[in-house]
Structure formats: structure tokens, C-alpha cells
Design an enzyme around this catalytic site. Structure first.
Site, PDB file in Angstrom:
ATOM      1  N   ALA A  65       1.241  -1.115   0.106  1.00 31.92           N
ATOM      2  CA  ALA A  65       0.298  -0.320  -0.031  1.00 31.92           C
ATOM      3  C   ALA A  65       0.940   0.937   0.150  1.00 31.92           C
ATOM      4  O   ALA A  65       1.855   0.996   0.279  1.00 31.92           O
ATOM      5  CB  ALA A  65      -0.446   0.116   1.266  1.00 31.92           C
ATOM      6  N   GLY A 108       0.377  -5.000   1.017  1.00 29.65           N
ATOM      7  CA  GLY A 108      -0.388  -5.092   0.518  1.00 29.65           C
ATOM      8  C   GLY A 108      -0.806  -5.719  -1.008  1.00 29.65           C
ATOM      9  O   GLY A 108      -1.447  -5.899  -2.057  1.00 29.65           O
ATOM     10  N   GLU A 111      -0.883  -9.382  -0.425  1.00 35.11           N
ATOM     11  CA  GLU A 111      -2.335  -9.518   0.338  1.00 35.11           C
ATOM     12  C   GLU A 111      -3.382  -9.676  -1.333  1.00 35.11           C
ATOM     13  O   GLU A 111      -3.741  -9.891  -1.173  1.00 35.11           O
ATOM     14  CB  GLU A 111      -2.763  -8.834   1.197  1.00 35.11           C
ATOM     15  N   GLU A 131       4.818  -5.212   6.537  1.00 35.10           N
ATOM     16  CA  GLU A 131       4.424  -3.726   7.232  1.00 35.10           C
ATOM     17  C   GLU A 131       5.067  -3.489   9.199  1.00 35.10           C
ATOM     18  O   GLU A 131       5.124  -2.543   9.546  1.00 35.10           O
ATOM     19  CB  GLU A 131       2.596  -4.228   7.839  1.00 35.10           C
TER      20      GLU A 131
HETATM   21  N1  CO8 Z   1       4.470   2.566  -0.732  1.00 38.56           N
HETATM   22  C1  CO8 Z   1       5.282   4.012  -1.375  1.00 38.56           C
HETATM   23  N2  CO8 Z   1       5.989   4.103  -2.154  1.00 38.56           N
HETATM   24  C2  CO8 Z   1       6.804   3.421  -2.303  1.00 38.56           C
HETATM   25  C3  CO8 Z   1       6.185   2.055  -1.761  1.00 38.56           C
HETATM   26  C4  CO8 Z   1       5.374   1.956  -0.806  1.00 38.56           C
HETATM   27  N3  CO8 Z   1       4.825   0.700  -0.091  1.00 38.56           N
HETATM   28  N4  CO8 Z   1       7.501   1.572  -1.972  1.00 38.56           N
HETATM   29  C5  CO8 Z   1       8.546   1.434  -3.048  1.00 38.56           C
HETATM   30  N5  CO8 Z   1       8.128   3.404  -2.947  1.00 38.56           N
HETATM   31  C6  CO8 Z   1       9.080   4.324  -3.563  1.00 38.56           C
HETATM   32  C7  CO8 Z   1      10.277   4.372  -3.303  1.00 38.56           C
HETATM   33  O1  CO8 Z   1      10.196   5.388  -2.232  1.00 38.56           O
HETATM   34  C8  CO8 Z   1      10.927   5.227  -3.890  1.00 38.56           C
HETATM   35  O2  CO8 Z   1      10.395   7.068  -4.100  1.00 38.56           O
HETATM   36  P1  CO8 Z   1      11.338   7.534  -4.017  1.00 38.56           P
HETATM   37  O3  CO8 Z   1      12.321   7.319  -5.299  1.00 38.56           O
HETATM   38  O4  CO8 Z   1      10.403   8.965  -4.932  1.00 38.56           O
HETATM   39  O5  CO8 Z   1      12.001   7.406  -3.211  1.00 38.56           O
HETATM   40  C9  CO8 Z   1      10.256   4.026  -5.408  1.00 38.56           C
HETATM   41  O6  CO8 Z   1       9.386   3.786  -4.579  1.00 38.56           O
HETATM   42  C10 CO8 Z   1      11.559   2.838  -5.146  1.00 38.56           C
HETATM   43  O7  CO8 Z   1      11.865   2.370  -3.745  1.00 38.56           O
HETATM   44  P2  CO8 Z   1      13.567   2.129  -3.288  1.00 38.56           P
HETATM   45  O8  CO8 Z   1      13.798   3.506  -3.834  1.00 38.56           O
HETATM   46  O9  CO8 Z   1      13.147   1.786  -2.192  1.00 38.56           O
HETATM   47  O10 CO8 Z   1      13.301   0.854  -4.654  1.00 38.56           O
HETATM   48  P3  CO8 Z   1      14.308   0.074  -3.665  1.00 38.56           P
HETATM   49  O11 CO8 Z   1      14.900  -0.966  -4.960  1.00 38.56           O
HETATM   50  O12 CO8 Z   1      15.188   0.487  -3.318  1.00 38.56           O
HETATM   51  O13 CO8 Z   1      14.022  -1.171  -2.330  1.00 38.56           O
HETATM   52  C11 CO8 Z   1      12.042  -2.276  -1.845  1.00 38.56           C
HETATM   53  C12 CO8 Z   1      13.102  -1.670  -3.208  1.00 38.56           C
HETATM   54  C13 CO8 Z   1      12.714  -3.133  -0.505  1.00 38.56           C
HETATM   55  C14 CO8 Z   1      10.497  -2.678  -2.525  1.00 38.56           C
HETATM   56  C15 CO8 Z   1      11.358  -0.731  -0.570  1.00 38.56           C
HETATM   57  O14 CO8 Z   1      11.179   0.424  -1.917  1.00 38.56           O
HETATM   58  C16 CO8 Z   1      10.512  -1.121  -0.029  1.00 38.56           C
HETATM   59  O15 CO8 Z   1      11.021  -1.745   0.957  1.00 38.56           O
HETATM   60  N6  CO8 Z   1       9.094  -1.079  -0.123  1.00 38.56           N
HETATM   61  C17 CO8 Z   1       8.246  -0.834   1.202  1.00 38.56           C
HETATM   62  C18 CO8 Z   1       7.817  -2.148   1.250  1.00 38.56           C
HETATM   63  C19 CO8 Z   1       6.855  -2.237   2.141  1.00 38.56           C
HETATM   64  O16 CO8 Z   1       6.585  -1.757   3.371  1.00 38.56           O
HETATM   65  N7  CO8 Z   1       5.503  -2.336   1.737  1.00 38.56           N
HETATM   66  C20 CO8 Z   1       4.330  -2.030   3.138  1.00 38.56           C
HETATM   67  C21 CO8 Z   1       3.697  -0.926   3.088  1.00 38.56           C
HETATM   68  S1  CO8 Z   1       2.199  -1.139   3.916  1.00 38.56           S
HETATM   69  C22 CO8 Z   1       0.887  -1.956   3.539  1.00 38.56           C
HETATM   70  O17 CO8 Z   1       1.291  -2.389   2.123  1.00 38.56           O
HETATM   71  C23 CO8 Z   1       0.319  -2.439   4.178  1.00 38.56           C
HETATM   72  C24 CO8 Z   1      -0.994  -2.715   3.173  1.00 38.56           C
HETATM   73  C25 CO8 Z   1      -2.878  -2.553   4.142  1.00 38.56           C
HETATM   74  C26 CO8 Z   1      -3.816  -1.690   3.016  1.00 38.56           C
HETATM   75  C27 CO8 Z   1      -5.011  -1.799   3.961  1.00 38.56           C
HETATM   76  C28 CO8 Z   1      -5.861  -0.340   3.185  1.00 38.56           C
HETATM   77  C29 CO8 Z   1      -6.867   0.198   3.342  1.00 38.56           C
END
Ligand code: CO8
Length: 257
Positions: A65, A108, A111, A131
Site C-alpha cells: 500500500a 498490500g 495481499e 508492515e
Molecule cells: N509506498 C510508497 N512508495 C513506495 C513504496 C510503498 N509501499 N514502496 C516503494 N516506494 C517508492 C519509494 O519511496 C521510491 O520512491 P522515491 O524514488 O520517490 O523515493 C520508489 O518507490 C523506489 O523505491 P526504493 O528506492 O525504495 O527501491 P529499492 O529497490 O531500493 O527497494 C523495496 C525496494 C525493498 C521494495 C523498498 O521500496 C521497500 O521496502 N518498500 C516498502 C515495502 C513495504 O513496507 N510495504 C508495505 C507497505 S504497508 C502495506 O502494504 C499495508 C497494506 C494494508 C492495506 C490496507 C488498506 C486499507
């Protein structure tokens, strides 16, 4: 409808939805979830469509998400505005949905893949529920669907440590139906989807519903449901055609009725 966060195509009898926010690794914001629902609405209503494929990019199915969108949320606002209902709808559809997953399927994103009926994964796919690293927990079914898919031990491991599983571990654990080389992901997924779309739609819809019943009810009630649905399919043209075609050693001409 003009979509901004997804690409939507019809290929034969298959509807294909591609998540398309590459700059954010397909992070799932509210607009994207609304657009996925709108596209599925269209495919569900289209009598030509027999199967749906949901996919992302080679680098990310979806990295979760959208954290930037969620950051300012409060309790009980998060609970009350019920964005969950929009996500839930994706898991409540009638036509089969295959997730074609390459790269990250996190939070998400994992999910969302689990809301689909089965996952075909590229050999670079990675799954996780990170998360816990953000001070929250999975919120779109992760603690429930993941536990049902891979069991308590691995679900606890993933949700409490936030670590990722590679595709081989995910397949061994039962999350992934098939692993294919990245270069073949869409071709293999389309082959599966074309095959499903060529079958009798009533039996496809009923098979999906009956399997999903297994997650809702006790075995005895599930078996009763299966028997009622199995019996009702003998009222269809396609049952007569399918069995006649087998006996006459020819291909069935299913008419979805
Ligand atoms: N949300 C927003 N932006 C994201 C997300 C995300 N989940 N994941 C990556 N991005 C963005 C980064 O911020 C970055 O943007 P910018 O260049 O503007 O800084 C761009 O994507 C590229 O990401 P990275 O530079 O981090 O790329 P890497 O290759 O270094 O890393 C990863 C890749 C490991 C996937 C890393 O991006 C990461 O850890 N992402 C977050 C993963 C995460 O924590 N996911 C869980 C999110 S919480 C969730 O999903 C809850 C669901 C519940 C839903 C309920 C709805 C009602």
C-alpha cells in the site's frame, strides 16, 4: 474510462490488468485500487471474458500500500473510513483472477496477489509482509490469507520479522501455484488464462466459489455446498455437451449456459 494507474487490455477472452505506477514500484494508492475495481467490474459484466490476469512490472508486482498516502492517517479514522471495503471487493469477484507476479509482492502487494485465485510467479518474485517495520500490521487480509495459505509457523515468521521469501520458498510453502522464468511469465500466464477462458464459464464460476467456501465453513457444510453445486451443473447445456464430446472423442463446444 481513462485509467491513470493501470493498463487494461482484452486479449481474446482474457482481461489483463497491469499495475502501472513504476515510479513507486506500483505502490497501491486509493486511486489504483478504485481503478482495478472498475476494470474488474467491466470484465465481470463482459460475456466475452472468461478469465482475468492481474500483473505488475518485472521489478514489482506491488511494493505495498502507498506509505506516503497512509502516513498521516489516524485511529479511528483509518477504521471508520473503511477503505478496506474497496480492497475486499477484489477478493469477492466471480470470474477467476490469476496473479502474474514478478519482483516484489510486499505488504498490500502480497495481499492483493493472495486475493487473486492463484499466483503464477516469475523466478525473481519475492513475497513478504513487512508492515511490522512500519509500526503496523498487514491490513488487507495478510494475517488471515497468508496463514491459511502457508500455515502459522511461516506466517508468524514473515509477519513478525518482516523478512521476504524468495519464490522457491513461497512455492514450497504453498503460496505460489507455479514458478516460471521471468521472460516467460506473461506467456505462461496467458496460456493458463486462455485455457480457463475456453472452458464452460458456469463450471469455472462454480469451481471458484466452491473452493473459496473451504475457507469459510466447516467441512460438512462445504461438502453439502459442493454437492448442491455439482448437481446443479447437470442442468446446464455445457454438461451435456462436455460429456457427449468426451464419449464422441471430439472437442466440446461450450456455450456458457
Ligand atoms: N509506498 C510508497 N512508495 C513506495 C513504496 C510503498 N509501499 N514502496 C516503494 N516506494 C517508492 C519509494 O519511496 C521510491 O520512491 P522515491 O524514488 O520517490 O523515493 C520508489 O518507490 C523506489 O523505491 P526504493 O528506492 O525504495 O527501491 P529499492 O529497490 O531500493 O527497494 C523495496 C525496494 C525493498 C521494495 C523498498 O521500496 C521497500 O521496502 N518498500 C516498502 C515495502 C513495504 O513496507 N510495504 C508495505 C507497505 S504497508 C502495506 O502494504 C499495508 C497494506 C494494508 C492495506 C490496507 C488498506 C486499507
Amino acid at each position: 474510462m481513462a485509467y491513470e494507474t493501470i493498463l487494461v487490455e482484452v486479449k481474446g477472452k482474457v482481461g489483463v490488468i497491469t499495475l502501472n505506477r513504476p515510479q513507486a514500484l506500483n505502490a497501491l494508492n486509493g486511486q489504483l485500487i478504485d481503478e482495478v475495481n472498475a476494470a474488474i467490474d467491466g470484465f465481470e459484466k463482459d460475456p466475452n471474458i472468461g478469465c482475468i490476469v492481474l500483473t505488475g512490472s518485472e521489478k514489482a508486482f506491488a511494493a505495498g500500500a502507498d506509505i506516503k498516502e497512509m502516513q498521516g492517517r489516524t485511529f479511528p479514522g483509518t477504521y471508520l473510513d473503511d477503505k478496506f471495503a474497496d480492497w475486499d471487493r477484489i477478493g469477492q469477484r466471480h470470474k477467476p483472477i490469476i496473479a502474474a507476479v514478478a519482483g516484489f509482492a510486499l505488504g498490500g502487494g502480497c495481499e492483493l496477489a493472495m486475493m487473486c485465485d492463484f499466483i503464477i510467479a516469475a523466478d525473481n518474485a519475492r513475497f513478504g509482509q513487512p508492515e511490522i517495520n512500519l509500526g503496523v500490521i498487514p491490513g488487507a487480509g495478510g494475517t488471515q490469507r497468508l496463514t491459511k495459505a502457508i500455515g502459522k509457523a511461516k506466517a508468524m515468521d514473515l509477519c513478525l520479522t518482516g523478512r521476504m521469501m524468495d519464490v522457491n520458498e513461497a512455492e514450497r510453502a504453498g503460496l505460489v501455484a507455479r514458478i516460471v522464468p521471468l521472460a516467460d511469465l506473461m506467456a505462461e500466464t496467458m496460456k493458463a488464462a486462455d485455457g480457463i477462458a475456453a472452458k464452460s464459464l458456469p463450471s469455472v464460476l462454480m469451481a471458484k466459489e466452491a473452493i473459496n467456501r473451504a475457507f469459510e465453513v466447516a467441512l460438512s457444510e462445504g461438502l453439502r455446498f459442493e454437492r448442491r453445486v455439482f448437481s446443479s451443473l447437470f442442468a446446464t447445456h455445457d454438461q451435456k455437451e462436455g460429456m457427449a464430446a468426451f464419449i464422441e472423442k471430439r472437442k466440446p463446444d461450450f456455450q456458457n449456459r
